[in-house]
Motif scaffolding. Sequence first.
Motif, PDB file in Angstrom:
ATOM      1  N   SER A 153       7.661   4.623  -7.653  1.00  0.00           N
ATOM      2  CA  SER A 153       8.647   5.024  -6.651  1.00  0.00           C
ATOM      3  C   SER A 153       7.987   5.613  -5.413  1.00  0.00           C
ATOM      4  O   SER A 153       8.323   6.710  -4.956  1.00  0.00           O
ATOM      5  CB  SER A 153       9.653   6.026  -7.230  1.00  0.00           C
ATOM      6  OG  SER A 153      10.853   5.994  -6.484  1.00  0.00           O
ATOM      7  N   CYS A 154       7.074   4.853  -4.844  1.00  0.00           N
ATOM      8  CA  CYS A 154       6.361   5.272  -3.634  1.00  0.00           C
ATOM      9  C   CYS A 154       7.200   4.974  -2.391  1.00  0.00           C
ATOM     10  O   CYS A 154       7.434   3.818  -2.042  1.00  0.00           O
ATOM     11  CB  CYS A 154       5.019   4.553  -3.545  1.00  0.00           C
ATOM     12  SG  CYS A 154       4.116   4.919  -2.028  1.00  0.00           S
ATOM     13  N   ASN A 155       7.667   6.021  -1.728  1.00  0.00           N
ATOM     14  CA  ASN A 155       8.486   5.848  -0.525  1.00  0.00           C
ATOM     15  C   ASN A 155       7.723   5.172   0.605  1.00  0.00           C
ATOM     16  O   ASN A 155       8.238   4.275   1.287  1.00  0.00           O
ATOM     17  CB  ASN A 155       8.983   7.209  -0.026  1.00  0.00           C
ATOM     18  CG  ASN A 155       9.976   7.850  -0.961  1.00  0.00           C
ATOM     19  OD1 ASN A 155      10.672   7.161  -1.698  1.00  0.00           O
ATOM     20  ND2 ASN A 155      10.043   9.164  -0.929  1.00  0.00           N
ATOM     21  N   THR A 156       6.500   5.628   0.827  1.00  0.00           N
ATOM     22  CA  THR A 156       5.751   5.163   1.990  1.00  0.00           C
ATOM     23  C   THR A 156       5.442   3.676   1.940  1.00  0.00           C
ATOM     24  O   THR A 156       5.343   3.020   2.973  1.00  0.00           O
ATOM     25  CB  THR A 156       4.449   5.964   2.141  1.00  0.00           C
ATOM     26  OG1 THR A 156       3.661   5.821   0.946  1.00  0.00           O
ATOM     27  CG2 THR A 156       4.746   7.442   2.379  1.00  0.00           C
ATOM     28  N   LYS A 205       6.253  15.097  -4.403  1.00  0.00           N
ATOM     29  CA  LYS A 205       5.077  15.929  -4.644  1.00  0.00           C
ATOM     30  C   LYS A 205       4.342  15.472  -5.910  1.00  0.00           C
ATOM     31  O   LYS A 205       4.956  15.248  -6.956  1.00  0.00           O
ATOM     32  CB  LYS A 205       5.503  17.394  -4.793  1.00  0.00           C
ATOM     33  CG  LYS A 205       4.357  18.367  -4.865  1.00  0.00           C
ATOM     34  CD  LYS A 205       4.873  19.800  -4.927  1.00  0.00           C
ATOM     35  CE  LYS A 205       3.713  20.786  -5.013  1.00  0.00           C
ATOM     36  NZ  LYS A 205       4.200  22.193  -5.073  1.00  0.00           N
ATOM     37  N   GLY A 206       3.045  15.331  -5.798  1.00  0.00           N
ATOM     38  CA  GLY A 206       2.229  14.953  -6.951  1.00  0.00           C
ATOM     39  C   GLY A 206       1.941  13.479  -7.068  1.00  0.00           C
ATOM     40  O   GLY A 206       1.101  13.077  -7.882  1.00  0.00           O
ATOM     41  N   LEU A 207       2.617  12.645  -6.254  1.00  0.00           N
ATOM     42  CA  LEU A 207       2.363  11.199  -6.317  1.00  0.00           C
ATOM     43  C   LEU A 207       1.045  10.880  -5.604  1.00  0.00           C
ATOM     44  O   LEU A 207       0.890  11.157  -4.418  1.00  0.00           O
ATOM     45  CB  LEU A 207       3.511  10.429  -5.663  1.00  0.00           C
ATOM     46  CG  LEU A 207       3.367   8.898  -5.664  1.00  0.00           C
ATOM     47  CD1 LEU A 207       3.428   8.341  -7.075  1.00  0.00           C
ATOM     48  CD2 LEU A 207       4.442   8.253  -4.792  1.00  0.00           C
ATOM     49  N   PRO A 266       0.814  -1.220   0.000  1.00  0.00           N
ATOM     50  CA  PRO A 266       0.000   0.000   0.000  1.00  0.00           C
ATOM     51  C   PRO A 266       0.846   1.268   0.000  1.00  0.00           C
ATOM     52  O   PRO A 266       1.903   1.324   0.632  1.00  0.00           O
ATOM     53  CB  PRO A 266      -0.806  -0.115   1.301  1.00  0.00           C
ATOM     54  CG  PRO A 266      -0.814  -1.574   1.610  1.00  0.00           C
ATOM     55  CD  PRO A 266       0.501  -2.100   1.130  1.00  0.00           C
ATOM     56  N   CYS A 267       0.360   2.273  -0.708  1.00  0.00           N
ATOM     57  CA  CYS A 267       1.082   3.542  -0.861  1.00  0.00           C
ATOM     58  C   CYS A 267       0.261   4.673  -0.238  1.00  0.00           C
ATOM     59  O   CYS A 267      -0.479   5.369  -0.938  1.00  0.00           O
ATOM     60  CB  CYS A 267       1.341   3.814  -2.345  1.00  0.00           C
ATOM     61  SG  CYS A 267       2.162   5.386  -2.700  1.00  0.00           S
ATOM     62  N   PRO A 268       0.371   4.874   1.096  1.00  0.00           N
ATOM     63  CA  PRO A 268      -0.369   5.951   1.749  1.00  0.00           C
ATOM     64  C   PRO A 268       0.327   7.304   1.542  1.00  0.00           C
ATOM     65  O   PRO A 268       1.476   7.346   1.095  1.00  0.00           O
ATOM     66  CB  PRO A 268      -0.344   5.541   3.219  1.00  0.00           C
ATOM     67  CG  PRO A 268       0.934   4.774   3.358  1.00  0.00           C
ATOM     68  CD  PRO A 268       1.127   4.055   2.052  1.00  0.00           C
ATOM     69  N   PRO A 269      -0.341   8.401   1.891  1.00  0.00           N
ATOM     70  CA  PRO A 269       0.280   9.729   1.728  1.00  0.00           C
ATOM     71  C   PRO A 269       1.524   9.909   2.594  1.00  0.00           C
ATOM     72  O   PRO A 269       2.452  10.620   2.209  1.00  0.00           O
ATOM     73  CB  PRO A 269      -0.828  10.698   2.150  1.00  0.00           C
ATOM     74  CG  PRO A 269      -2.090   9.919   2.040  1.00  0.00           C
ATOM     75  CD  PRO A 269      -1.733   8.497   2.339  1.00  0.00           C
TER      76      PRO A 269
END
Length: 541
Positions: free
Chosen positions: A352-355, A335-337, A319-322
């Motif tokens: 490339s989702c860090n979270t 920014k913008g993802l 999962p890719c949360p904010p």
Amino acid sequence: MPKGVKAAVIGGVFAVMVGGAGYAGYNIVSALNDDGGSGAASVKTGPPSADEIKEASAKFFAAWQKGQAAQAAMYTNNQTTAEPLLAAYGATAHIENVNITPGAATGATVPFTVKATVSYENKSKPLTYKSELTVVRGKTTGRALVDWQPSVLHPQMKAGDTLVTGPSASPEIEAVDRNGTVLTKERYPSLGVILDTLRQRYGDKAGGTPGIELAIHHQAEGVADTSLLTLAKGRAGELRTTISASAQAAAEKAVKKFAQSSVVAVKPSTGEVLAVANNRKDQFNAAFEGEVAPGSTMKIITAAMLIDNGVTSMNGPAPCPPSATWQSQTFTNLKGLQPNENATLANSFMRSCNTAFIKLIDEKPLTDSSLTQEAQDRFGLGQNNWKTGIVSFDGKIPTVSGPDRAANAIGQGQVQMSPLNMASVTATAVTGTFRQPYLVSPKLDDRELATAKGLSASTSSQLKQMMRLTATQGTAAQAMAGLGGDIGAKTGSAEVDGQTVSNSWFTGFRNDVAAAAMTEEGGHGGTAAGPIVAAVLRSAG
């Protein structure tokens, strides 16, 4: 290192020791320079005037031209250091008939051209080069003085360096690429320092004979002399490298488009280095020796860790949360993802989702050492045992706890890599086998290359597919557009303390070529490093 340098260095040290031993006497002399107190009621302050700059530089040039080392040094703000180097200019470097032509000053900086003759044992050649000096105000005397730097003497000199003319210690080499094409500094400028190092290390193994040359002997141990002028050629021995001339030419051209850029290309099936190029003013081989955070290109190793430990898989949940918080530190995405709570690992990787990666690193059975073990055991990194043929960095992925454990997973924190390391990571990911990169065959000097377990067929297949998606549908798509064949990539941007713009990272593959690039303060991975890698892959794939 040319013969005779030992005596020159000893002479330089002796001069310094005399200056230190005769401290009171030195103070009297230095009263004429920067550090001695004159006892005058007042001294001038502020930047030197244009007339002072012209007069101070002219006096320095006049004394230098005449070989008056002590006099020339008195016109500098560091007489003790300047005098032995200026003396060695004629005595050890055998440079004579010096003529210096100053150019128009820019502020306090005066450019100049040196024309001279180098003569040694009845052999002479003209020497021409450009340099510059800066005039400053003496702190205690108020006099206008030349700010002494070794680069005043020659632009390629640094602290501790010495100019020497004599028989070279290492025979000359004629380095050739994998197909026999001659590699020269003139055609491939990025290889200059590398060719000097190869000559130092392998000149005596290539079958050549020494010549006579003017060279800069560097103080640092293991750093090859920089040859400036050849008075008499020796017989060059042929040294075959793994370089591909076409890939090297493309790499040289690509890095020129972005300042402070470096790139490496390797052949995944063998580990051979196909190209290495740097666009840097300091001549540092950052492509091989750089030690900087790799940003999200590190997610290749982190994804392998997650897959190998059964945390998730390419099509499994990531999962890719904010935002994501790990031990009191909050991480966010670029920014913008757009967040995606239903994302798979492949989706979070290609975007490339860090979270997504932060949320997964506390899953069992992962520990503080899991990323380190994955990097060492599977990718051959971080054990200080690569033997590429020249100096190189093996990567650093330390075991850490606290917020840095999370930061390491996305290529920040305490992780450090070079473009060579990341090109190797990509090569391992797409083949499943770690093959230590090398520039010269280990057969030449019986070097033992580093080894590692590599990846399972399943993990390698998943990493390769995720990199393919990134190159065609994800953050690397724009940079990789137009490339045919089997392609894959991963972007990265790394924040560095003191920089307002992040470093740009990019690694990718095309068929049997893997490449990685880094551009300092280049921004997003696809902006600067991406086009560099794509250009190299286009030429070599």
